[in-house]
Design a protein around this motif. Structure first.
Motif, short mmCIF file in Angstrom:
data_model
loop_
_atom_site.label_atom_id
_atom_site.label_comp_id
_atom_site.label_asym_id
_atom_site.label_seq_id
_atom_site.Cartn_x
_atom_site.Cartn_y
_atom_site.Cartn_z
N LYS A 242 1.32 5.42 -1.88
CA LYS A 242 2.03 6.63 -1.19
C LYS A 242 3.18 7.16 -2.00
O LYS A 242 3.18 8.14 -2.22
CB LYS A 242 2.49 6.57 0.34
N ASP B 74 -4.43 3.56 9.09
CA ASP B 74 -5.68 4.23 8.73
C ASP B 74 -6.89 4.22 9.87
O ASP B 74 -7.28 3.14 10.29
CB ASP B 74 -6.30 3.19 7.59
N LYS B 75 -6.88 5.40 10.00
CA LYS B 75 -7.94 5.70 11.38
C LYS B 75 -9.37 5.09 11.11
O LYS B 75 -9.98 4.74 11.96
CB LYS B 75 -7.75 7.19 11.62
N GLN B 76 -9.76 5.36 9.69
CA GLN B 76 -11.23 4.70 9.69
C GLN B 76 -11.07 3.15 9.81
O GLN B 76 -12.09 2.81 10.49
CB GLN B 76 -11.55 5.27 8.14
N HIS C 273 0.80 -1.12 0.05
CA HIS C 273 0.01 0.06 -0.02
C HIS C 273 0.99 1.29 0.03
O HIS C 273 0.68 2.20 -0.79
CB HIS C 273 -0.76 0.07 1.22
N PHE D 217 -7.90 -2.06 0.58
CA PHE D 217 -6.88 -1.30 -0.40
C PHE D 217 -6.58 -1.64 -1.51
O PHE D 217 -5.55 -1.24 -2.29
CB PHE D 217 -5.62 -0.98 0.51
#
Ligand code: NA7
Length: 515
Positions: free
Chosen positions: A8, A48-50, A3, A78
């Motif tokens: 990124k 990933d906060k979600q 990811h 993802f």
């Protein structure tokens, strides 16, 4: 890592995976009772906060199918699968010094070149099936806990033999004993087990944690072992016997790694302090196991507490009170051979319909050295590491440019909560690649002197503790012929992160770069 590389950094990246799906450890270890020994709320990704908010764990310690569901969910969320080639076992990776590229081969015939080669092969993925004489003559079925069949095994009405009493066996034995007609446990080294105390999680606790996740992540990242635990800042010998008894009982009642990782601060460093902790646990075994002769066999006496990986149990010692369970101490009566019917010790033959090998792994270096990894001058990593692993920070190896090892030997890895250390390495490696791109760098390579100093530092910290005194897989003692070198870094997750960040801030001190 995928990811990060792809989404990124915008690089093209491909993962090669031996299995037919994601999950690693949680894909392969499907034996009965397989579950994580870390509290679920901190055994997950935090990038990933979600994702952290949305995922619901059902129990204090997630069981294997639930962790596998989680990892599949992450892969889907993802959109990772499109860049993963499953059923592809990497056999070779070699660095081409003219092109500054890695060439990677798989057993299935893939040949691919890449600027970077990142080994995310896991620490406990190369299973160890000891070479027992006669195994090929055995007429029953045999399985290794680390390579368990996907459909599961029906033990009903079967006579089962299990070899090994490590963390996997401690989870599997109570479950198999419930199903099997008879279970014979072949024990080489008894273990100090502490109750897991698994259970459902109170929804109010889940909500409080979710509201506090930023702070939890911060605490865990800066902690010693990647947990919300810290040692009691006192010697076990300074505390009165009454205080110790109260503290030990509290930790015992809480279950989990508290007894191991939140004990008195000298427990892993001072023999006498260690002995008072060990005695408490020995007493618990004597209280649980009804037959006193059997209890003595199950009590560890030859190594300090906590120097082998702490297994967490659910009814492990209680299981030995069952009439259908038998313990065989292979120190008294060694296994001589596997026969067509079962297992023969120096004493007698034990007939088994199924043999379970809970015999562990060629830890840490095994998954890397079984790939033919060749660096500069065609040097093989397995050759370079013939006297034990040499690495810089456990993430890079001199002579192997642009190669990174996630949770490699010399990093906190197995002496930490793995997801925390995995994420830290992923972030740090991502930083390296960004740096290289920004400065137009072709190769990044650990310097030999930095590697030597780091390797010495890893050994020095280990030798200041009691950990190297046990025959554990932390030092390769479970694999015949493997050099006895303590492999994980004992300096702590938080301090290690700080060191890595400082090194990056100083322009990657200890590395050389070529344009
Ligand atoms: P472990 O902890 O390495 O346990 C393996 C067990 O198998 C251990 O009791 C070994 O005894 C025993 N063993 C290994 N080889 C033999 C032979 N040749 N004869 C008899 N007994 C043997 O592996 P696990 O899978 O339980 O756990 C691995 C990690 O996975 C665990 O720590 C967690 O991090 C998850 P020994 O102690 O070496 O005398």
């Amino acid at each position: 890592m995928l990811h990060s590389l792809r989404d990124k950094l915008g690089l093209s990246a491909r993962v090669y995976e031996t299995g037919n799906g994601v999950g690693g450890t949680w894909y392969w270890n499907r034996y009965p009772g397989a579950r994580c020994d870390t509290d679920s709320y901190i055994y997950c990704y935090t990038f990933d906060k979600q994702l952290l908010q949305e995922w619901e764990w059902t129990e204090r310690y997630p069981e294997q199918p639930e962790i596998l569901r989680y990892l599949n969910h992450v892969a889907d969320r993802f959109d990772l699968r499109k860049d993963i080639r499953f059923n592809a076992c990497v056999t070779e990776a070699s660095f081409d010094e003219k092109a500054n590229r890695w060439t990677i081969l798989t057993a299935e015939g893939d040949v691919v070149t890449a600027k970077y080669f990142i080994a995310a092969v896991g620490c406990l993925s190369s299973s160890n099936l000891p070479k027992f004489k006669g195994l090929e003559t055995y007429k029953g079925k045999h399985y290794h806990t680390g390579q368990w069949p996907h459909g599961g095994i029906d033990f009903t009405a079967k006579r089962v033999g299990i070899i090994g009493t490590g963390a996997s066996a401690v989870q599997a034995i109570p479950e198999i004993a419930q199903q099997a007609k008879h279970l014979t446990v072949f024990q080489r080294t008894p273990n100090f087990c502490v109750p897991a105390r698994n259970g459902k999680i109170d929804p109010a606790v889940v909500n409080t944690r979710k509201a506090d996740y930023d702070a939890i992540c911060e605490r865990v990242r800066n902690s010693y072992f990647g947990y919300e635990l810290s040692f009691i800042e006192k010697s076990a010998l300074e505390a009165s016997p009454e205080e110790r008894e109260r503290v030990f009982n509290e930790m015992w009642d809480q279950g989990g790694f508290n007894f191991w990782l939140a004990n008195y601060q000298d427990m892993l460093f001072n023999k006498e302090a260690n002995e008072v902790c060990a005695e408490f646990l020995r007493r618990k075994i004597r209280e649980t196991v009804k037959d006193p002769v059997l209890a003595e066999k199950l009590i560890p006496k030859t190594y300090p507490y906590g120097t082998k990986r702490q297994p967490l149990d659910t009814n492990y010692f209680e299981t030995f009170n069952k009439p259908n369970v038998l313990l065989v101490d292979v120190n008294e009566t060694p296994i001589e051979e596997i026969t067509p019917k079962g297992i023969r010790t120096s004493d007698r033959e034990y007939e088994c319909d199924i043999i379970v090998f809970a015999t562990g792994f060629d830890a840490m270096t095994g998954p890397l050295t079984k790939i033919n990894i060749r660096g500069r001058g065609g040097q093989l990593l397995s050759q370079k590491w013939s006297d034990g692993p040499h690495s810089y920070l456990g993430v890079a190896v001199a002579g192997f440019p642009n190669m990174f090892t996630i949770t490699g030997p010399g990093s906190p890895s197995v002496l930490s909560n793995m997801p925390v250390s995995i994420e830290q390495h992923v972030e740090w490696i991502t930083g390296c690649l960004e740096h290289m791109r920004k400065h137009g760098i072709a190769t990044m390579e650990a310097r030999a002197d930095a590697e030597m100093q780091w390797t010495e530092h890893v050994a020095e910290l280990a030798n200041a503790s009691l950990l190297p005194t046990a025959n554990s897989w932390y030092l390769g003692a479970n694999i015949p012929g493997k050099p006895r070198v303590f492999m994980p870094y004992l300096g702590g997750v938080g301090p290690y992160r700080q060191k890595c960040d400082d090194i990056a801030a100083k322009g990657y001190e200890g590395f050389t770069f070529a344009a």
